[in-house]
Design a protein around this motif. Structure first.
Motif, PDB file in Angstrom:
ATOM      1  N   UNK A   1      -2.031   7.151  -8.127  1.00 53.93           N
ATOM      2  CA  UNK A   1      -2.941   6.006  -8.209  1.00 53.93           C
ATOM      3  C   UNK A   1      -3.504   5.809  -9.604  1.00 53.93           C
TER       4      UNK A   1
ATOM      5  N   UNK B   1       1.380   2.712  -3.800  1.00 55.07           N
ATOM      6  CA  UNK B   1       0.502   3.664  -4.499  1.00 55.07           C
ATOM      7  C   UNK B   1      -0.153   4.646  -3.535  1.00 55.07           C
TER       8      UNK B   1
ATOM      9  N   UNK C   1      -4.872  -0.861  -7.977  1.00 57.80           N
ATOM     10  CA  UNK C   1      -4.828  -1.827  -6.885  1.00 57.80           C
ATOM     11  C   UNK C   1      -6.072  -2.707  -6.884  1.00 57.80           C
TER      12      UNK C   1
ATOM     13  N   UNK D   1      -8.021  -5.476  -4.338  1.00 57.58           N
ATOM     14  CA  UNK D   1      -8.021  -5.700  -2.902  1.00 57.58           C
ATOM     15  C   UNK D   1      -8.313  -7.147  -2.548  1.00 57.58           C
TER      16      UNK D   1
ATOM     17  N   UNK E   1       0.816  -1.213   0.000  1.00 60.19           N
ATOM     18  CA  UNK E   1       0.000   0.000   0.000  1.00 60.19           C
ATOM     19  C   UNK E   1       0.850   1.263   0.000  1.00 60.19           C
TER      20      UNK E   1
ATOM     21  N   UNK F   1      -9.801  -2.205 -12.681  1.00 60.99           N
ATOM     22  CA  UNK F   1      -8.459  -1.651 -12.536  1.00 60.99           C
ATOM     23  C   UNK F   1      -7.779  -1.526 -13.898  1.00 60.99           C
TER      24      UNK F   1
END
Lengths: 295, 296
Positions: free
Chosen positions: B119, B86, B124, B126, B83, B196
């Motif tokens: 970002x 980004x 990302x 999750x 984490x 994404x």
């Protein structure tokens, strides 16, 4: 305890204290439910029984007669118009402000001093008695300007504001954080995340919370006593001159010694209950409509 | 491999088409872990949540068009490091980073760097699938829309391409208007991957993307990672060591370091290397104990 072959195992609940406790708890729950429902049903039955006979198109639209005249003359038209004007104005002021306040509390304020202060003040405001709110508006507005529907709307708006803030706040808290992170991870700004993910996810609850606040405000009497007075003809201008509302009219008529006025109070009560009921249904429909993607 | 300091605004654009300033790429087919260009250079990175130092002094380099796996026991800080790449940890109150993280030469935590711009380049996925409560189409179109793409034909094209890349198109093409929440766990996760990919990031970070999925869905996502590797750089956190050996080119093993005197613990990077070496010939006894299943 081994199960013997050829013999059925005993799977029944053994008699004893555990079973007794279960029965006691069940009975207690049913009794509490009935106790809760009795006054509700009783109120509804009384209001409908005493109010239904007087309701007519004339009753809903005609001007308010002197209290001495019998029930079949005149109506509560000005009160209905006044309630609509005042509650609409209060809603326009309190709902956007409350929603924006809750967004600040939840999305922007974090654990900062200002956010905590606003949250605390909203809680304090929830506890202010409605008559005190009426007195407050009386002293800061009515004394300097005049009695008007707008003054009543200010008082109602002050009452609605903390309710809207708190209900919206609760709804925003329910929006799962992974949704926000999913949006941030795509490069969204905070405003985007709030507008396109958080608010749509919570909008059903926010709208129904706001509608319930509106229904509550529509039934308030005390804050209107010192702010709008009562009138007997329709006042279409909420910004000028005394006005009236359904609750104010119920209060004035129910305390009157004349039978005709008392009957009109029952009719007005039924009207108010129906209005509140319509708002509840609207809240349900809105919630169901906005949550169609979340099931 | 030091690149000259560039203007941040331009350096945060993925220079995919930029000419390689150093040695030209070797044309002959290489093994899958051929050394590409540096994407991330972390130099003595420590991450804090308030006063708690979750990760201490992590230094590693992540290479282009490779899959890099972070493995290690719970609480070793692998998700925290991911984490950090980004700036998602900016969203956690009290979190901050020390040390230097460079993304294609530009400092991620430098002055004036916008986490939003970061970002947009570094996406990302999750641990738990988190589709928005919107239609499948709107989920995938969300990223392009916030980047200013509103043309229906262009969006249609992006949605189809992203869903195809995520191997979900055939399953959902007839119900693009249905809610994204109605999908199964594996489909929802592939929807999140499509979402994404729709913004065409340079790097895709994946935080245990298969931990909530069954073996079939996991295998679908691993296939898709191998498929998209040619176009993206992928960093994946995983608890599943078989998964690391199946998909990754490089593996970083993190562990927890306990300080008995002050009764504190912190995550450290124990060993980093090619996946085969980490699993078959670990240099550190802690790595060996972990990958052979003696601990953790």
């Amino acid at each position: 305890m081994a199960v013997m072959t050829g013999q059925q195992p005993n799977l029944r609940e053994p008699a004893g204290w555990r079973r007794t406790k279960n029965r006691i708890a069940t009975v207690l729950m049913v009794v509490s439910f009935v106790l809760v429902v009795i006054p509700l049903v009783f109120v509804l039955i009384t209001v409908v029984a005493r109010g239904i006979s007087i309701i007519s198109w004339q009753f809903l639209t005609a001007d308010i007669p002197p209290q001495v005249v019998p029930a079949d003359v005149g109506g509560i038209g000005p009160a209905i118009v006044g309630t609509i004007e005042i509650v609409a104005l209060a809603t326009i002021m309190a709902v956007p402000l409350g929603i924006l306040g809750a967004i600040y509390l939840n999305e922007y304020g974090g654990r900062g001093v200002l956010a905590r202060l606003i949250g605390f003040m909203a809680d304090v405001m929830t506890g202010v008695p409605s008559i005190v709110m009426g007195l407050f508006i009386f002293s800061i507005w009515v004394l300097h300007f005049q009695f008007s529907g707008f003054a009543g709307a200010l008082a109602l708006g002050c009452l609605m504001l903390p309710v809207v803030i708190r209900s919206t706040d609760e709804m925003l808290k329910l929006v799962p954080n992974p949704l926000r992170e999913g949006s941030y991870a795509l490069g969204a700004t905070k405003a985007r995340v709030t507008m396109t993910v958080v608010l749509p996810a919570a909008i059903g609850g926010i709208v129904s919370g706001a509608l319930l606040a509106v229904a509550r405000a529509a039934g308030e009497t005390a804050p209107l006593l010192f702010t709008i007075l009562t009138v007997t003809t329709v006042n279409r201008n909420p910004f000028s001159g005394p006005n009236t509302s359904i609750p104010s009219q119920i209060f004035a008529n129910a305390t009157s010694p004349y039978v005709g006025a008392q009957d009109r109070a029952w009719g007005a009560s039924l009207t108010l209950v129906v209005i509140a009921f319509l708002f509840m249904i609207a809240a349900r429909i809105v919630t169901a409509r906005f949550t169609r993607y979340s099931r | 491999m030091e690149q000259p300091e560039q203007d941040i605004a331009t350096s945060l654009q993925p220079p995919k088409t930029a000419a390689e300033p150093q040695a030209p790429p070797v044309p002959e087919p290489q093994e899958s872990w051929g050394e590409g260009r540096d994407v991330f250079n972390a130099e003595k990175v420590s991450c804090y949540y308030g006063a708690f130092r979750a990760v201490t002094d992590v230094s590693l380099t992540i290479y282009e068009n490779e899959i890099t796996a972070f493995i290690g026991p719970s609480g070793c800080g692998k998700t925290t490091v991911l984490r950090t790449l980004n700036r998602m940890n900016d969203l956690v109150p009290g979190a901050h980073v020390e040390g230097d993280v460079r993304y294609r030469g530009a400092s991620l935590y430098g002055k004036g760097v916008s986490p939003i711009a970061v970002r947009r380049n570094i996406g990302m996925v999750f641990q738990k699938p988190n589709p928005f409560p919107k239609s499948i189409y709107d989920n995938v179109a969300y990223g392009p829309r916030i980047n200013g793409e509103h043309k229906k034909s262009k969006l249609d094209e992006i949605v189809e391409r992203s869903l195809r890349q995520a191997a979900l198109w055939d399953e959902v093409k007839d119900r693009l208007k249905a809610s994204g929440l109605g999908l199964s766990g594996g489909q929802a996760q592939r929807l999140c991957i499509a979402r994404t990919l729709a913004v065409e990031p340079d790097v895709v970070l994946m935080d245990e993307p298969c931990s909530a999925l069954d073996p079939i869905a996991t295998s679908a996502i691993e296939d898709l990672m191998r498929d998209i590797k040619a176009r993206y750089t992928i960093v994946i956190v995983t608890h599943n060591m078989q998964q690391a050996t199946r998909v990754s080119d490089r593996t970083a093993f993190f562990s927890v370091l306990r300080n008995e005197e002050s009764d504190t613990r912190t995550g450290v990077l124990v060993e980093y290397g090619r996946t085969q070496q980490i699993f078959e010939d670990p240099k550190d006894s802690r790595t060996e104990a972990y990958v052979t299943g003696q601990v953790g």
